[in-house]
Design a protein around this motif. Sequence first.
Motif, PDB file in Angstrom:
ATOM      1  N   MET A   1       0.760  -1.138  -0.119  1.00 38.03           N
ATOM      2  CA  MET A   1       0.055   0.121  -0.039  1.00 38.03           C
ATOM      3  C   MET A   1       1.028   1.212  -0.052  1.00 38.03           C
ATOM      4  O   MET A   1       1.996   1.337   0.732  1.00 38.03           O
ATOM      5  CB  MET A   1      -0.991   0.062   1.310  1.00 38.03           C
ATOM      6  N   ASP A   2       0.426   1.986  -0.645  1.00 38.73           N
ATOM      7  CA  ASP A   2       1.351   3.427  -0.663  1.00 38.73           C
ATOM      8  C   ASP A   2       1.322   4.102   0.506  1.00 38.73           C
ATOM      9  O   ASP A   2       0.148   4.017   1.310  1.00 38.73           O
ATOM     10  CB  ASP A   2       0.526   4.422  -1.660  1.00 38.73           C
ATOM     11  N   VAL A   3       2.342   4.743   1.045  1.00 40.12           N
ATOM     12  CA  VAL A   3       2.457   5.144   2.398  1.00 40.12           C
ATOM     13  C   VAL A   3       1.357   6.202   2.649  1.00 40.12           C
ATOM     14  O   VAL A   3       0.893   6.255   3.675  1.00 40.12           O
ATOM     15  CB  VAL A   3       3.915   5.711   2.776  1.00 40.12           C
ATOM     16  N   HIS A   4       1.141   7.034   1.722  1.00 34.63           N
ATOM     17  CA  HIS A   4       0.430   8.179   1.876  1.00 34.63           C
ATOM     18  C   HIS A   4      -0.917   7.865   1.964  1.00 34.63           C
ATOM     19  O   HIS A   4      -1.873   8.247   2.858  1.00 34.63           O
ATOM     20  CB  HIS A   4       0.599   9.410   0.729  1.00 34.63           C
ATOM     21  N   LEU A   5      -1.450   6.667   1.269  1.00 32.17           N
ATOM     22  CA  LEU A   5      -2.846   6.381   1.355  1.00 32.17           C
ATOM     23  C   LEU A   5      -2.908   5.443   2.792  1.00 32.17           C
ATOM     24  O   LEU A   5      -3.906   5.615   3.575  1.00 32.17           O
ATOM     25  CB  LEU A   5      -3.117   5.090   0.281  1.00 32.17           C
ATOM     26  N   ALA A   6      -1.706   4.827   3.150  1.00 30.11           N
ATOM     27  CA  ALA A   6      -1.896   4.222   4.312  1.00 30.11           C
ATOM     28  C   ALA A   6      -2.138   5.116   5.695  1.00 30.11           C
ATOM     29  O   ALA A   6      -3.042   4.805   6.461  1.00 30.11           O
ATOM     30  CB  ALA A   6      -0.575   3.432   4.895  1.00 30.11           C
ATOM     31  N   VAL A   7      -1.371   6.179   5.543  1.00 32.78           N
ATOM     32  CA  VAL A   7      -1.589   7.246   6.605  1.00 32.78           C
ATOM     33  C   VAL A   7      -3.075   7.921   6.837  1.00 32.78           C
ATOM     34  O   VAL A   7      -3.469   8.006   7.531  1.00 32.78           O
ATOM     35  CB  VAL A   7      -0.467   8.293   6.292  1.00 32.78           C
ATOM     36  N   ALA A   8      -3.356   8.393   5.432  1.00 35.24           N
ATOM     37  CA  ALA A   8      -4.841   9.052   5.280  1.00 35.24           C
ATOM     38  C   ALA A   8      -5.646   8.002   5.457  1.00 35.24           C
ATOM     39  O   ALA A   8      -6.804   8.573   6.084  1.00 35.24           O
ATOM     40  CB  ALA A   8      -4.873   9.676   3.827  1.00 35.24           C
ATOM     41  N   SER A   9      -5.782   6.762   5.342  1.00 41.26           N
ATOM     42  CA  SER A   9      -6.733   5.901   5.328  1.00 41.26           C
ATOM     43  C   SER A   9      -6.931   5.167   6.729  1.00 41.26           C
ATOM     44  O   SER A   9      -8.063   4.391   7.192  1.00 41.26           O
ATOM     45  CB  SER A   9      -7.047   5.048   4.200  1.00 41.26           C
ATOM     46  N   LYS A  10      -5.734   5.038   7.501  1.00 44.47           N
ATOM     47  CA  LYS A  10      -5.670   4.176   8.801  1.00 44.47           C
ATOM     48  C   LYS A  10      -6.575   4.999   9.728  1.00 44.47           C
ATOM     49  O   LYS A  10      -6.669   6.200  10.033  1.00 44.47           O
ATOM     50  CB  LYS A  10      -4.350   4.345   9.348  1.00 44.47           C
ATOM     51  N   ARG A  11      -7.508   4.070  10.212  1.00 44.46           N
ATOM     52  CA  ARG A  11      -8.482   4.662  11.472  1.00 44.46           C
ATOM     53  C   ARG A  11      -8.341   3.326  12.480  1.00 44.46           C
ATOM     54  O   ARG A  11      -8.014   2.256  12.257  1.00 44.46           O
ATOM     55  CB  ARG A  11      -9.993   4.442  11.004  1.00 44.46           C
ATOM     56  N   ASP A  12      -8.300   3.803  13.726  1.00 47.60           N
ATOM     57  CA  ASP A  12      -8.366   2.998  14.874  1.00 47.60           C
ATOM     58  C   ASP A  12      -9.444   2.074  14.861  1.00 47.60           C
ATOM     59  O   ASP A  12     -10.536   2.647  14.603  1.00 47.60           O
ATOM     60  CB  ASP A  12      -8.196   3.750  16.353  1.00 47.60           C
ATOM     61  N   ALA A  13      -9.300   0.736  15.285  1.00 47.86           N
ATOM     62  CA  ALA A  13     -10.274   0.003  15.508  1.00 47.86           C
ATOM     63  C   ALA A  13     -10.595  -0.641  16.955  1.00 47.86           C
ATOM     64  O   ALA A  13      -9.520  -1.076  17.414  1.00 47.86           O
ATOM     65  CB  ALA A  13     -10.154  -1.153  14.462  1.00 47.86           C
ATOM     66  N   ARG A  14     -11.722  -0.766  17.201  1.00 46.00           N
ATOM     67  CA  ARG A  14     -11.838  -1.185  18.789  1.00 46.00           C
ATOM     68  C   ARG A  14     -12.585  -2.528  18.848  1.00 46.00           C
ATOM     69  O   ARG A  14     -12.906  -3.026  19.901  1.00 46.00           O
ATOM     70  CB  ARG A  14     -12.510  -0.080  19.485  1.00 46.00           C
ATOM     71  N   ARG A  15     -12.979  -2.901  17.679  1.00 43.88           N
ATOM     72  CA  ARG A  15     -13.712  -4.312  17.788  1.00 43.88           C
ATOM     73  C   ARG A  15     -12.906  -5.029  16.364  1.00 43.88           C
ATOM     74  O   ARG A  15     -12.696  -4.592  15.325  1.00 43.88           O
ATOM     75  CB  ARG A  15     -15.099  -4.307  17.318  1.00 43.88           C
ATOM     76  N   TYR A  16     -12.632  -6.494  16.630  1.00 41.98           N
ATOM     77  CA  TYR A  16     -12.144  -7.123  15.723  1.00 41.98           C
ATOM     78  C   TYR A  16     -12.928  -8.415  15.536  1.00 41.98           C
ATOM     79  O   TYR A  16     -13.724  -8.759  16.412  1.00 41.98           O
ATOM     80  CB  TYR A  16     -10.646  -7.519  16.215  1.00 41.98           C
ATOM     81  N   SER A  17     -12.568  -9.025  14.508  1.00 42.80           N
ATOM     82  CA  SER A  17     -13.255 -10.299  13.800  1.00 42.80           C
ATOM     83  C   SER A  17     -12.995 -11.432  14.910  1.00 42.80           C
ATOM     84  O   SER A  17     -13.979 -12.329  14.879  1.00 42.80           O
ATOM     85  CB  SER A  17     -13.035 -10.764  12.493  1.00 42.80           C
ATOM     86  N   GLY A  18     -12.147 -11.500  15.601  1.00 43.39           N
ATOM     87  CA  GLY A  18     -11.641 -12.549  16.497  1.00 43.39           C
ATOM     88  C   GLY A  18     -10.698 -13.666  15.761  1.00 43.39           C
ATOM     89  O   GLY A  18     -10.247 -14.271  16.558  1.00 43.39           O
TER      90      GLY A  18
END
Length: 175
Positions: A1-18
């Motif tokens: 993934m392009d580093v700029h796209l990774a920085v711009a699109s990264k969001r914290d997640a507080r729930r995971y699939s398990g």
Amino acid sequence: MDVHLAVASKRDARRYSGAEVPDTVRTAILDAGRLAGSARNRQPCRFVVVEGEAVPAVADAVYAAGNVMSAGFVVVLVVSPGGGLVDFDAGRTAQNMMLAAWAEGVTSCPNGIADRDALARALGIEAPERAVIVLTFGSPERPRDPARRDVARWSAGAARLPLDALVRHVGSADR
């Protein structure tokens, strides 16, 4: 993934699939942390991977226990003394790890420590070392596609102050 796209699109997640985070991705995340720069190359960060029976005790020591309990991979960043920049170095390390995870499609969240003494006991951390953050990683509950938007659209949609509210130029009459 392009580093700029990774920085711009990264969001914290507080729930995971398990689902478990694959070993190859775990290694990539840990190596990204290892590669983070540090003041005077002191490399003050150590990584405690939390597994099995240790998970509930770590969950009890953070503010949002569910983040830890549903994660597929949990890492506690521990620093040793070494000057006033060790917390900054830990932040650099954490961000490297979370961006490396996101590049692999794994979401993450930094978790604040509510009970430092209990966490230290659960992980066998002894002074002068100290835990600074608990990082949780996991497959997202629902699929996420960072490429569905370009960097400019991700940036425009971010709940952040605009650049002109954050940036001040000094020393140049041309600005």
